[in-house]
Design a protein around this motif. Structure first.
Motif, PDB file in Angstrom:
ATOM      1  N   ALA A  65       0.836   4.211  -3.021  1.00  0.00           N
ATOM      2  CA  ALA A  65       0.207   5.494  -2.675  1.00  0.00           C
ATOM      3  C   ALA A  65       0.674   6.595  -3.618  1.00  0.00           C
ATOM      4  CB  ALA A  65       0.524   5.862  -1.235  1.00  0.00           C
ATOM      5  N   LEU A  82      -5.027   6.920   4.331  1.00  0.00           N
ATOM      6  CA  LEU A  82      -5.117   5.474   4.499  1.00  0.00           C
ATOM      7  C   LEU A  82      -4.798   5.079   5.936  1.00  0.00           C
ATOM      8  CD1 LEU A  82      -5.413   2.584   3.507  1.00  0.00           C
ATOM      9  CD2 LEU A  82      -3.053   2.700   2.642  1.00  0.00           C
ATOM     10  N   ALA A  83      -3.730   5.659   6.480  1.00  0.00           N
ATOM     11  CA  ALA A  83      -3.346   5.354   7.857  1.00  0.00           C
ATOM     12  C   ALA A  83      -4.469   5.704   8.829  1.00  0.00           C
ATOM     13  CB  ALA A  83      -2.072   6.112   8.222  1.00  0.00           C
ATOM     14  N   ASP A 115       8.370  15.406   5.357  1.00  0.00           N
ATOM     15  CA  ASP A 115       7.520  14.385   5.961  1.00  0.00           C
ATOM     16  C   ASP A 115       6.603  14.986   7.026  1.00  0.00           C
ATOM     17  OD1 ASP A 115       9.411  15.012   7.843  1.00  0.00           O
ATOM     18  OD2 ASP A 115       9.921  12.940   8.357  1.00  0.00           O
ATOM     19  N   GLN A 171       1.850  11.665  -0.143  1.00  0.00           N
ATOM     20  CA  GLN A 171       1.848  11.558   1.311  1.00  0.00           C
ATOM     21  C   GLN A 171       0.455  11.766   1.891  1.00  0.00           C
ATOM     22  OE1 GLN A 171       4.324  13.622   5.001  1.00  0.00           O
ATOM     23  NE2 GLN A 171       5.176  13.644   2.961  1.00  0.00           N
ATOM     24  N   LEU A 183      -1.380   8.594   1.756  1.00  0.00           N
ATOM     25  CA  LEU A 183      -0.847   7.650   2.739  1.00  0.00           C
ATOM     26  C   LEU A 183      -1.391   7.969   4.133  1.00  0.00           C
ATOM     27  CD1 LEU A 183       1.084   5.287   2.291  1.00  0.00           C
ATOM     28  CD2 LEU A 183       2.961   6.761   3.051  1.00  0.00           C
ATOM     29  N   ALA A 219       3.214  13.186   7.535  1.00  0.00           N
ATOM     30  CA  ALA A 219       3.410  11.872   8.155  1.00  0.00           C
ATOM     31  C   ALA A 219       3.731  12.011   9.636  1.00  0.00           C
ATOM     32  CB  ALA A 219       4.531  11.119   7.437  1.00  0.00           C
ATOM     33  N   LEU A 266       3.174   2.257   7.572  1.00  0.00           N
ATOM     34  CA  LEU A 266       3.076   2.950   6.280  1.00  0.00           C
ATOM     35  C   LEU A 266       4.128   4.043   6.105  1.00  0.00           C
ATOM     36  CD1 LEU A 266      -0.810   3.357   5.968  1.00  0.00           C
ATOM     37  CD2 LEU A 266       0.653   1.778   4.674  1.00  0.00           C
ATOM     38  N   PHE A 267       4.872   4.365   7.166  1.00  0.00           N
ATOM     39  CA  PHE A 267       5.771   5.519   7.106  1.00  0.00           C
ATOM     40  C   PHE A 267       7.221   5.151   7.405  1.00  0.00           C
ATOM     41  CE2 PHE A 267       1.532   6.918   8.494  1.00  0.00           C
ATOM     42  CZ  PHE A 267       1.204   7.743   7.426  1.00  0.00           C
ATOM     43  N   TRP A 322       0.826  -1.204   0.000  1.00  0.00           N
ATOM     44  CA  TRP A 322       0.000   0.000   0.000  1.00  0.00           C
ATOM     45  C   TRP A 322       0.864   1.259   0.000  1.00  0.00           C
ATOM     46  CZ3 TRP A 322      -3.089  -2.324   4.651  1.00  0.00           C
ATOM     47  CH2 TRP A 322      -3.835  -3.406   4.197  1.00  0.00           C
ATOM     48  N   ARG A 323       1.962   1.216   0.741  1.00  0.00           N
ATOM     49  CA  ARG A 323       2.852   2.384   0.799  1.00  0.00           C
ATOM     50  C   ARG A 323       3.434   2.675  -0.584  1.00  0.00           C
ATOM     51  NH1 ARG A 323       8.261   2.420   1.396  1.00  0.00           N
ATOM     52  NH2 ARG A 323       8.329   0.296   2.202  1.00  0.00           N
ATOM     53  N   LYS A 324       3.875   1.637  -1.264  1.00  0.00           N
ATOM     54  CA  LYS A 324       4.492   1.821  -2.575  1.00  0.00           C
ATOM     55  C   LYS A 324       3.486   2.256  -3.632  1.00  0.00           C
ATOM     56  CE  LYS A 324       8.362  -1.339  -1.823  1.00  0.00           C
ATOM     57  NZ  LYS A 324       9.041  -2.600  -2.235  1.00  0.00           N
TER      58      LYS A 324
END
Length: 227
Positions: free
Chosen positions: A51, A60-61, A89, A54, A57, A92, A79-80, A47-49
């Motif tokens: 996204a 989703l988180a 970031d 940010q 992501l 995040a 995820l981070f 899922w991270r790849k």
């Protein structure tokens, strides 16, 4: 990937027997799906790849976290974990910081810490935030300060920033040495033990001065590699 689709993917792998065992072990009152760490982490990596950015992501988180399903919260934390996030970031880190006060499980806390550690290394000024956590009334938040600071134990030849971070965390350990919550004692010991692999003399000196203030099990754990 939407939170709903991610939750469907987690539920599709559910193991009811193992879920019952996990619920009995972790004890926190939430839903468990019975997934292995490897499976949960593998899905989080996918899922991270995938996204787009940010913001996606973080969305989703948050969706995974809000479900309060054990594996979903673990996946959200993972995820981070990339070393660098571009152009920064900030989003995040803001999400990670927002969920720390909600920790109630070492497994979930440690999953979030995997990304939190990367974010603190990306911006060491975030140690200022970690320092405020050491004064929190919430035990899991105090513990997080030490777990998030573990990367600063790794270098055998620390740079100026890393050395300053170590001195700072030694101070936190001194402050909380008589905090007899088991998880706090364990976190202090964990940090000292990891640092002793790279700088045994610094840990030995700290233990000579402060070791008697720790619980015996924590003092023993911190000195495990000192001989």
């Amino acid at each position: 990937m939407t939170p709903e689709a991610a939750l469907d993917a987690l539920r599709a792998k559910a193991d009811p027997v193992r879920a019952g065992e996990m619920a009995a072990y972790h004890k926190a009152d939430r839903e468990y799906l019975g997934l292995s760490n490897a499976l949960t982490g593998g899905l989080a990596t996918q899922w991270r790849k995938a996204a787009h950015d940010q913001a996606a992501l973080v969305a989703l988180a948050q969706g995974l976290w809000d479900s309060d399903i054990f594996e979903a919260r673990v996946a959200a934390g993972k995820l981070f974990v990339q070393a660098r996030m571009r152009p920064d970031d900030a989003a995040a880190w803001a999400w990670i910081e927002s969920v720390v006060p909600q920790f109630d499980s070492w497994a979930i806390a440690d999953a979030v810490a995997q990304g939190g550690q990367k974010r603190v290394v990306q911006d060491p000024e975030r140690l200022d935030v970690l320092e405020t956590w050491t004064r929190s009334e919430q035990m899991w938040t105090r513990r997080a300060a030490f777990v998030f600071a573990l990367p600063f134990c790794k270098a055998r030849h620390p740079n100026e920033i890393e050395q300053a971070a170590r001195i700072r965390v030694f101070g936190w350990a001194q402050l909380l040495a008589e905090d007899h919550e088991w998880f706090i004692q364990k976190a202090i010991a964990w940090w000292l033990r990891d640092l002793s692999k790279r700088d045994p003399e610094a840990v030995r000196r700290w233990l000579e001065q402060n070791g008697p203030r720790l619980k015996p099990f924590a003092r023993k754990e911190a000195a495990r590699y000192l001989g």
